[in-house]
Design an enzyme around this catalytic site. Structure first.
Site, PDB file in Angstrom:
ATOM      1  N   GLY A 142      52.111  35.471  22.958  1.00  0.00           N
ATOM      2  CA  GLY A 142      52.930  34.311  23.286  1.00  0.00           C
ATOM      3  C   GLY A 142      52.097  33.263  23.996  1.00  0.00           C
ATOM      4  O   GLY A 142      51.072  33.566  24.613  1.00  0.00           O
ATOM      5  N   CYS A 143      52.576  32.024  23.943  1.00  0.00           N
ATOM      6  CA  CYS A 143      51.752  30.926  24.442  1.00  0.00           C
ATOM      7  C   CYS A 143      51.602  30.971  25.962  1.00  0.00           C
ATOM      8  O   CYS A 143      50.509  30.803  26.501  1.00  0.00           O
ATOM      9  CB  CYS A 143      52.313  29.589  23.973  1.00  0.00           C
ATOM     10  SG  CYS A 143      54.059  29.356  24.266  1.00  0.00           S
ATOM     11  N   MET A 144      52.697  31.204  26.695  1.00  0.00           N
ATOM     12  CA  MET A 144      52.563  31.298  28.152  1.00  0.00           C
ATOM     13  C   MET A 144      51.848  32.583  28.537  1.00  0.00           C
ATOM     14  O   MET A 144      51.108  32.626  29.523  1.00  0.00           O
ATOM     15  CB  MET A 144      53.930  31.236  28.821  1.00  0.00           C
ATOM     16  CG  MET A 144      54.434  29.804  28.933  1.00  0.00           C
ATOM     17  SD  MET A 144      55.891  29.652  29.965  1.00  0.00           S
ATOM     18  CE  MET A 144      57.125  30.396  28.907  1.00  0.00           C
ATOM     19  N   THR A 147      48.009  32.188  28.083  1.00  0.00           N
ATOM     20  CA  THR A 147      47.449  31.344  29.136  1.00  0.00           C
ATOM     21  C   THR A 147      47.281  32.150  30.421  1.00  0.00           C
ATOM     22  O   THR A 147      46.264  32.045  31.117  1.00  0.00           O
ATOM     23  CB  THR A 147      48.373  30.136  29.406  1.00  0.00           C
ATOM     24  OG1 THR A 147      48.895  29.641  28.179  1.00  0.00           O
ATOM     25  CG2 THR A 147      47.643  29.032  30.130  1.00  0.00           C
TER      26      THR A 147
END
Lengths: 333, 333, 333, 333
Positions: A142-144, A147
């Protein structure tokens, strides 16, 4: 090589089409959409409507999928598992950008990604910077989550911090997908806490960090909503263990990201959305004072957090230079 | 009563003029500006240029200050101390909105607010919700500081958490004052870490919490920059002490803010910029899971974080109902 | 080929560096900046700070300019003319992105572009879609001007409308250059008329249309300021001449832009900033009702309105495919 | 006086509740919502959730409407006519903020406001600045329409211009109502033409100007969409008649708006969204050069364009000072 984008009209699918149109070794052999089946892609996806190579491409129902070298799953969560039998038959490789097969714990998976249990062959969780894409079925992070993983990995891998970090994540509106129903007037000029507790990317981060570093992390993961279209910035707070210095911290980040073209440790200038949006780069910077370490990490959720890391994975699978067809620069100001 | 705004053309001064024009018991007797001296205020301050009561008011050099009941200091940091002899002579009360006299530790004060040592009579640090404005010279808190104080005070006052919280603050662009030089194109669509360590509001929060609760706080205070004009949202992370429950936490917030019309504990709906911008309300909401407490707090930095709390202080000093002339509603969407 | 960017740290210079870093046939041989001379370009230009090819490039004073095939002028208006003797000696071709040599009428030139008279060898006004770049010294159009020219050219070239159009232009904040002093808080959420009359792009549009179509245009040109970083949208209003039909209008646009890869007539979906920002495409769409024609045109002021059209010109001059190194897709959402 | 807001949860209804909560002579006797019936208004409308006077107010189904002095119609277009029998029975005055009864031409009305024919008693079209609210049933103007009327009225009333103006209108996202389905990520950073031709406010402007000035206007009316929550700015282009001077124009505007507290002619500083948002003021400024007149007008679509003009009408109907409970200042920056 022949590529299919399954679910080409959502935000991640559209971004993948946008990037792949300029990839020198890819043929966009199949673009699926049930709702817009039959329509030309340049009539539906406004971001590519002026690209000459998009002319003539049509959206088609998934059932018509032909043989491809790689199929990208860009469907809303819960929709891919039931279609996997077809994809497994037609595609040599399947790379899922949605969350269906991220969580290995079946209880957490069933809670956060209902429907994932309907496909039982294993998907491998693949972060392009941490390991080879050896399996046939890959699920991207997932993107969060990714990160946060970039932010915390070096600290935990080297055992520099207590294993109870706080992650304060801020994300733009495209992260919620095209089906979000917030009115633009309500989003405009707003900033708000989204999920102080219980976001499904929290367990994913903990799982990935445990798998990569062996450390069991007691993670506080909170999310917030920005009024921007693109971009994620994560601020991760951790406590240095006794005797750990700023130099140790800097060294750990350099070591972790020495050979990653798309994860860059910033020594000058803090990470910011404007220096990553439009690019496939994730910026990471640790800031130490006393025994407190604050790590800032930022990326474009649709590029490095989704479609860009998918192209990076394609490059890895097929032995191309990792940056083929991927942008290094940010569209700024 | 006769009021002076010293430094009427900066963002906080302008906002104070805007609010006071509609205050039923205030006469705007004196508005100072050196640079715009002689000009009508409705030619210089665009927010009030259509208010009939602004017609005829002129900006004047501070040296012409006449006798007033209260003077508000809205000068850039460092400029008020040298002018205090004049203000002390002409104004019955002085309320400073800048930071000059916030820090009591002389070393910290000299470092963060150079020039403050040139005036030696004591200023009292006044948060409208925490005590009577007994002194003649008052200094109001900083906008990010007061948001953080609202977030953390109940937890520390009741001894519910470990004294090492993390505060992750996000603020709009008006907070940096009118002299900021960031280009709008660089700010647009951006979100960035501003000061991961070392922001001068950090020591102020620690000092205020120690003074209010007796607890010595080891605070991690980090700031970020939003592309909005107005608003601050703070996310404060703390660890519950052993045996403390969610009910204890909720009770502490209700107790602390039972009688504060402008600090409101949200049980339904998390704090957000859009529900406070334009109003004098600070919203606070604690969210507990396990031993982690995440407190969200939000306010309009120009109203509740500056000019509104100044009007609130004026109301307190002169015995008016606390909400006189102050807005309860947010200009949303 | 060896290329120099003269004034590499303004918005247009930085954008040109960004595009040229990915151009397959260009060597960035020289990047000038007086203020930042000696600094690495990836320390100064945040948009390219993660591009591997930017590593090692240094900014240098213009006096050190070596021999190059093409020099791009990206200095603030008024600064290039005095430096032309040096550029003429060292560069085979000079392409100016600033406005110095756009206006041929010396009175208008002196008024709108002071200092331009100090260089007297002719510059040719070059719009990439309207003619070959035959001369050694070329001046590119202004960003709002070229958008307006794209909008109106087909109507006037075919004699379809009365020659007194109204152009209502709206532009983002990067168009004013990096030296603008508007505060981000003042720009945020604002929209305002900038110059209802007298903008210097007005005479440029009239001159270009007269030169291209032979028609003397009585133009009303008004500009407005948007709170976005990038993008220009122009709405042009004209009256159809008697007997002219919608079909005639559509045909004129198709004819004018049949062979222009980067000026595209939209039949489906109106032009918008989001479908052009990040790309080198200008979108144009005429909308007829009765005898009124409304033409919408949009482009990214830093790409198609400046750096992108400069690269397009370079491609033309050196006989490369016109789209080499230029993006067709928009970074949207 | 007892007031009902019929449709209290849409954007205009919510804004009306927000304003009326601070009106010194109004009792919010009835707030209707079918979907949220039974819920406290401060749970549903976030802008007023911290107002003490909102505590205890409940949303109720319209069928429960009791006797009131004035009922405001804030329903989506088409829904009020069928409910008029009930309102006519219970309310002494009905003021409709939606568009149902704006157009007097039955063909145009049926086309743009389907359903309006089901109620046949006359509604009077009421612009607060142009006439007394004599009738029992009043329909207020549309937000873009009234901005355009303010811009053009003086020119046409005095016969100064040719009767074929162009109006280029730009509006924020709240103007489309709460049921709009555009994704915030698509709106963000965008600016786009909305309706170059055929917007239903066009005929309304022409009808109002004909009714007020006797001039039959051949109007070109085009609309555009801004990424802001609030605000409308209109640029109106007209041609001065032979012999008309700039002084004549300025004089006409001063004459028209000499006694209108909320329509203000700007001589210094052009109209902008930031100087009107949050206030009930419409700013108007004509700019003449040669025979071209460009008039800029701006207002807050939810205040002066809807709820504020409704309160202004209430004040007029009940003989209160026109500005009672209405803000003169803008919430800026």
């Amino acid at each position: 090589m022949r590529v299919a984008v399954v679910g080409a009209t959502g935000y991640t699918g559209a971004e993948l089409v946008r990037l792949l149109l300029d990839h020198p070794h890819v043929e966009l052999a199949f673009l699926s959409s049930e709702r817009s089946a039959g329509k030309p892609v340049d009539r539906v996806l406004s971001s590519v409507r002026n690209h000459p190579a998009a002319a003539g491409l049509k959206l088609r129902p998934l059932a018509e999928l032909s043989d491809v070298d790689m199929a990208f799953g860009c469907l809303p969560g819960g929709e891919l598992p039931g279609r996997m039998p077809l994809l497994a038959e037609r595609a040599k490789h399947v790379v899922n950008l949605a969350g269906d097969f991220r969580l290995t714990d079946p209880v957490a998976a069933a809670r956060h990604y209902p429907g994932s249990a309907s496909w039982t062959e294993p998907f491998s969780y693949h972060v392009p910077e941490f390991g080879e894409p050896g399996e046939r079925f890959l699920n991207l992070p997932g993107c969060m989550a990714v990160t946060s993983i970039y932010a915390l990995y070096p600290l935990l891998a080297e055992g520099l911090v207590e294993p109870d970090p706080v992650v304060d994540a801020k994300t733009g509106s495209s992260g919620s997908g095209r089906t979000s129903t917030e009115h633009p007037a309500d989003r405009f000029g707003n900033f708000r806490a989204h999920k102080p507790h219980g976001h499904r990317h929290g367990p994913e981060v903990a799982q990935a960090l445990r798998s990569l570093t062996g450390v069991d992390v007691d993670l506080q993961f909170s999310t917030h909503s920005l009024d921007v279209a693109r971009g994620i910035l994560v601020t991760a707070y951790s406590r240095l263990r006794s005797g750990v210095s700023e130099v140790d911290v800097k060294r750990a980040y350099v070591k972790a990201y020495r050979r990653t073209p798309f994860v860059r440790v910033r020594n000058h200038g803090l990470p910011a959305l404007k220096t990553v949006v439009g690019s496939n780069v994730a910026e990471v910077a640790p800031q130490v004072q006393g025994d407190r370490c604050v790590t800032i990490a930022a990326l474009d959720n649709l590029v490095k957090g989704a479609a860009g890391q998918a192209v990076q994975t394609l490059n890895q699978v097929f032995g191309l230079p990792e940056h083929t067809g991927l942008p290094f620069t940010a569209v700024a100001p």
